[in-house]
Design an enzyme around this catalytic site. Structure first.
Site, PDB file in Angstrom:
ATOM      1  N   GLY A  96     -23.724  -0.567   7.760  1.00 32.49           N
ATOM      2  CA  GLY A  96     -22.822  -1.640   7.506  1.00 32.49           C
ATOM      3  C   GLY A  96     -21.995  -1.523   6.457  1.00 32.49           C
ATOM      4  O   GLY A  96     -21.953  -0.267   5.727  1.00 32.49           O
ATOM      5  N   GLU A 130      -4.752   2.003  -8.028  1.00 33.34           N
ATOM      6  CA  GLU A 130      -6.070   2.285  -7.387  1.00 33.34           C
ATOM      7  C   GLU A 130      -6.124   3.777  -6.748  1.00 33.34           C
ATOM      8  O   GLU A 130      -7.104   4.412  -6.819  1.00 33.34           O
ATOM      9  CB  GLU A 130      -6.578   1.239  -6.336  1.00 33.34           C
ATOM     10  CG  GLU A 130      -7.953   1.268  -5.925  1.00 33.34           C
ATOM     11  CD  GLU A 130      -7.938   0.371  -5.016  1.00 33.34           C
ATOM     12  OE1 GLU A 130      -9.677  -0.053  -4.603  1.00 33.34           O
ATOM     13  OE2 GLU A 130      -7.029  -0.027  -4.083  1.00 33.34           O
ATOM     14  N   GLY A 151      -9.634  -1.909  -0.156  1.00 34.34           N
ATOM     15  CA  GLY A 151     -10.659  -1.581   0.805  1.00 34.34           C
ATOM     16  C   GLY A 151      -9.918  -1.382   2.287  1.00 34.34           C
ATOM     17  O   GLY A 151     -10.756  -1.659   3.257  1.00 34.34           O
ATOM     18  N   GLU A 152      -8.861  -0.991   2.370  1.00 34.48           N
ATOM     19  CA  GLU A 152      -8.299  -0.692   3.641  1.00 34.48           C
ATOM     20  C   GLU A 152      -8.928   0.371   4.348  1.00 34.48           C
ATOM     21  O   GLU A 152      -9.002   0.324   5.604  1.00 34.48           O
ATOM     22  CB  GLU A 152      -6.866  -0.202   3.430  1.00 34.48           C
ATOM     23  CG  GLU A 152      -6.041  -0.237   4.769  1.00 34.48           C
ATOM     24  CD  GLU A 152      -4.534  -0.304   4.701  1.00 34.48           C
ATOM     25  OE1 GLU A 152      -3.981   0.045   5.645  1.00 34.48           O
ATOM     26  OE2 GLU A 152      -3.966  -0.442   3.379  1.00 34.48           O
ATOM     27  N   ARG A 153      -9.484   1.314   3.907  1.00 36.21           N
ATOM     28  CA  ARG A 153     -10.239   2.541   4.607  1.00 36.21           C
ATOM     29  C   ARG A 153     -11.519   1.658   5.301  1.00 36.21           C
ATOM     30  O   ARG A 153     -11.738   2.077   6.349  1.00 36.21           O
ATOM     31  CB  ARG A 153     -10.895   3.587   3.383  1.00 36.21           C
ATOM     32  CG  ARG A 153      -9.321   4.670   3.060  1.00 36.21           C
ATOM     33  CD  ARG A 153      -9.815   5.647   2.348  1.00 36.21           C
ATOM     34  NE  ARG A 153     -10.786   6.532   2.847  1.00 36.21           N
ATOM     35  CZ  ARG A 153     -12.242   6.818   3.021  1.00 36.21           C
ATOM     36  NH1 ARG A 153     -12.802   5.851   2.232  1.00 36.21           N
ATOM     37  NH2 ARG A 153     -12.747   7.653   3.733  1.00 36.21           N
ATOM     38  N   ARG A 154     -11.921   1.171   4.414  1.00 39.03           N
ATOM     39  CA  ARG A 154     -13.200   0.209   5.069  1.00 39.03           C
ATOM     40  C   ARG A 154     -12.844  -0.673   6.203  1.00 39.03           C
ATOM     41  O   ARG A 154     -13.612  -0.589   7.268  1.00 39.03           O
ATOM     42  CB  ARG A 154     -13.970  -0.665   4.039  1.00 39.03           C
ATOM     43  CG  ARG A 154     -15.027  -0.067   3.132  1.00 39.03           C
ATOM     44  CD  ARG A 154     -15.335  -0.773   1.886  1.00 39.03           C
ATOM     45  NE  ARG A 154     -14.308  -0.567   0.766  1.00 39.03           N
ATOM     46  CZ  ARG A 154     -14.291  -1.550  -0.133  1.00 39.03           C
ATOM     47  NH1 ARG A 154     -15.078  -2.299  -0.222  1.00 39.03           N
ATOM     48  NH2 ARG A 154     -13.313  -1.264  -0.837  1.00 39.03           N
ATOM     49  N   GLN A 213       0.921  -1.227   0.057  1.00 38.89           N
ATOM     50  CA  GLN A 213      -0.017   0.079   0.133  1.00 38.89           C
ATOM     51  C   GLN A 213       0.836   1.065   0.113  1.00 38.89           C
ATOM     52  O   GLN A 213       1.658   1.448   0.923  1.00 38.89           O
ATOM     53  CB  GLN A 213      -0.881   0.025   1.264  1.00 38.89           C
ATOM     54  CG  GLN A 213      -1.664   1.158   1.639  1.00 38.89           C
ATOM     55  CD  GLN A 213      -2.684   1.670   0.473  1.00 38.89           C
ATOM     56  OE1 GLN A 213      -2.278   2.624  -0.322  1.00 38.89           O
ATOM     57  NE2 GLN A 213      -3.859   1.077   0.422  1.00 38.89           N
TER      58      GLN A 213
END
Length: 284
Positions: free
Chosen positions: A59, A112, A78-81, A38
């Site tokens: 959710g 991304e 999807g690291e922020r999620r 990342q």
């Protein structure tokens, strides 16, 4: 999707989409680890907290993408999620498990973020350099992969050579990419740091910083020329002037340790013939 993407990434990014054939599973957050490739190093608390508030209410709507590793799972997208779910105190998160190589994971993480403009200039530079080092890519090959020009890649890679303090300014956004480009070519690290700090303090535009760099370079060139002129032997200067009067042309005397040469400049064949006649007359 941008048409400027390289073919390699063009083929990779659709793999991040989730279709009806993909199986969504609930994975414990404790079994997940961040993508080591990342490029983004800064996650703003405010945006993570906003996302956490949304997740609390609705959710996790879009499952994250992961791959299986030795101890659990690694996040591909999807690291922020994931981080927001941690803030919420959730035990699991919906995910789709896919297969990706290290190079694919690295490329996906970079493009991304770059496509969403999530990275600062230093993060992009470090990510480009990591791709080159990890997979032995040339700048040309990398430019094709990420869909950017060769000059774009080269400009970012040059930032790697900035002094650490200046890199931090660029990372924090205190100094823009344009400001960094204006000073990265200077050889003196102390001067680069001083100019960066002055540009920040006085809120210089990129143009103002470029003009200051140009002024300092011209000043340095003048000093070199002046120093060179001062070193010249006055006796040699006098001889050159005398010979210029005699031969009516530019004369240069170059010497070192009592050895040297005399150069007489001519500007046409007639001029050469004239000088030869004068020299032959002096010799005879």
């Amino acid at each position: 999707m941008s048409k400027r993407l390289g073919k390699g990434l063009d083929a990779l990014l659709p793999a991040l989409s989730i279709n009806d054939d993909d199986k969504v599973v609930e994975i414990p957050l404790s079994q997940l680890r961040a993508n080591p490739y990342q490029p983004r190093r800064t996650f703003h608390d405010e945006s993570i907290n906003e996302l956490a508030a949304s997740i609390k209410e609705h959710g996790v709507i879009q499952p994250i993408i992961v791959r299986t590793v030795l101890k659990g799972y690694e996040i591909i997208a999807g690291e922020r999620r994931f981080r927001a779910s941690q803030v919420c105190g959730m035990a699991t998160i919906p995910a789709v498990v896919k297969k990706f190589s290290d190079q694919q994971v690295m490329e996906i993480a970079l493009i991304e973020n770059v496509q969403r403009e999530d990275l600062n200039a230093m993060e992009v530079a470090v990510a480009y350099q990591a791709l080159i080092d990890q997979f032995s890519l040339t700048q040309e090959e990398l430019s094709v992969k990420v869909g950017k020009s060769r000059s774009h890649i080269a400009n970012f890679l040059r930032l790697i050579h900035l002094p650490e303090e200046v890199k931090q300014y660029v990372s924090r956004g205190t100094l823009s990419m344009g400001h960094a480009k204006a000073i990265v070519g200077l050889k003196d690290a102390k001067l680069i740091k001083a100019l960066a700090e002055q540009a920040i303090k006085e809120q210089w535009s990129v143009r103002e910083l470029e003009e200051e760099v140009k002024r300092l370079e011209e000043k340095a060139d003048t000093k070199k020329t002046s120093a060179k002129a001062k070193k010249k032997d006055p006796y040699i200067n006098e001889l050159e002037e005398t010979l210029r009067d005699v031969y009516r042309t530019t004369v240069k005397i170059k010497h070192n340790n009592n050895k040297g040469k005399i150069e007489l400049m001519y500007y046409s064949k007639d001029d050469l013939d004239r000088l030869l006649e004068l020299l032959q007359g002096k010799i005879s």
